[in-house]
Write an enzyme that holds these catalytic residues in place. Structure first.
Site, mmCIF file in Angstrom:
data_model
loop_
_atom_site.group_PDB
_atom_site.id
_atom_site.type_symbol
_atom_site.label_atom_id
_atom_site.label_comp_id
_atom_site.label_asym_id
_atom_site.label_seq_id
_atom_site.Cartn_x
_atom_site.Cartn_y
_atom_site.Cartn_z
ATOM 1 N N TYR A 197 0.824 -1.207 0.000
ATOM 2 C CA TYR A 197 0.000 0.000 0.000
ATOM 3 C C TYR A 197 0.860 1.259 0.000
ATOM 4 C CZ TYR A 197 -4.398 2.510 0.699
ATOM 5 O OH TYR A 197 -5.498 3.318 0.538
ATOM 6 N N LYS A 230 -3.605 8.236 3.586
ATOM 7 C CA LYS A 230 -4.948 7.958 4.101
ATOM 8 C C LYS A 230 -5.033 8.219 5.608
ATOM 9 C CE LYS A 230 -7.143 6.504 0.357
ATOM 10 N NZ LYS A 230 -8.313 7.225 -0.204
#
Length: 258
Positions: A159, A166
């Site tokens: 990720y 995020k």
């Protein structure tokens, strides 16, 4: 498209981030519409317009406008269109994220400063900019939603830079909830489980992530875009009038399992 349960009748929603009918943003827009809300939708550019325009027609959207948040003036133009057509706004959905491929796939240590800044601007700070423009139009209160992911809270292999970005987005939701609460505006970070969207296709070994998440989820299956959409629709109703500032997981419970 006719509303089947018009609990959001008379409400107006801006949904940003539809790329096709597999987009989380499309699930949100469809859920809002099914519950009676009017819609304003955006498309990234002219290439994307041919995919989004039929969906806007299907959903009976009042407004369809171009929006690339990295292009000066386009965000302001969207809100000018909303002000001119509706005069107010009730819901805002931010469902956009971007990082340069080389920065996304090379690990965080190898992410360039330029790539990190681009990811943060498009994926996080653009939500703050949208909130600033939306808040004056939410004269009767409202709801704002930003799409996050489990990788904001825990390390998810591959990720990469999007994890810290995020995490910043979720923190921004908390701070905006605090600042906008006195105006009756509620702010939510929504954290769906992994979904087969165009944005997710850029992640390495994403299919493995899907399988593992489904196996881990207590409900035994993954959420889909309509699960996410109806969660947002519920949070936009008076039934959730005391809910704000948190991260809402829509993942079959996968986030609670180590």
């Amino acid at each position: 498209m006719e509303a089947r349960n018009p609990v959001l009748a008379g409400k107006r929603a801006l949904v940003v981030g539809i790329a096709n009918d597999s987009s989380i943003a499309y699930g949100c827009a469809k859920a809002f519409r099914e519950l009676g809300a009017s819609l304003a939708l955006t498309h990234l550019n002219e290439k994307a317009r041919r995919f989004v325009e039929p969906l806007a027609t299907e959903l009976g959207a009042d407004i369809l406008a171009p929006l690339d948040v990295s292009v000066p003036g386009e965000l302001e133009a969207v809100f000018d269109a909303i002000r001119g057509r509706w005069g107010r706004l009730d819901m805002l959905v931010h469902s956009i994220a971007f990082a340069p491929k080389e920065d996304l796939q090379g690990g965080l240590l190898n992410c360039s400063a330029e790539g990190f800044a681009k990811a943060m601007d498009v994926s996080c700070h653009s939500f703050v900019r949208m909130a600033k423009l939306a808040a004056p139009l939410m004269t009767e209160g409202g709801s704002m939603f930003a799409m996050s992911y489990y990788g904001a809270m825990r390390v998810v292999p591959n990720y990469s830079v999007m994890g810290p970005v995020k995490a910043a987005l979720e923190a921004s939701c908390r701070y905006l909830a605090h600042e906008l609460g006195p105006n009756g505006i509620r702010v939510h970070a929504i954290s769906p489980g992994p979904l087969k969207t165009r944005a997710a296709s850029g992640l390495k070994d994403f299919d493995l992530l899907l399988v593992e998440a489904a196996q881990r989820a207590p409900l035994g299956e993954l959420a889909d875009i309509m699960d996410v959409g109806f969660t947002c629709a519920y949070l936009a109703t008076p039934y959730a009038r005391r809910v704000t500032g948190g991260t809402i997981y829509v993942d079959g419970g996968a986030n609670i399992v180590a």
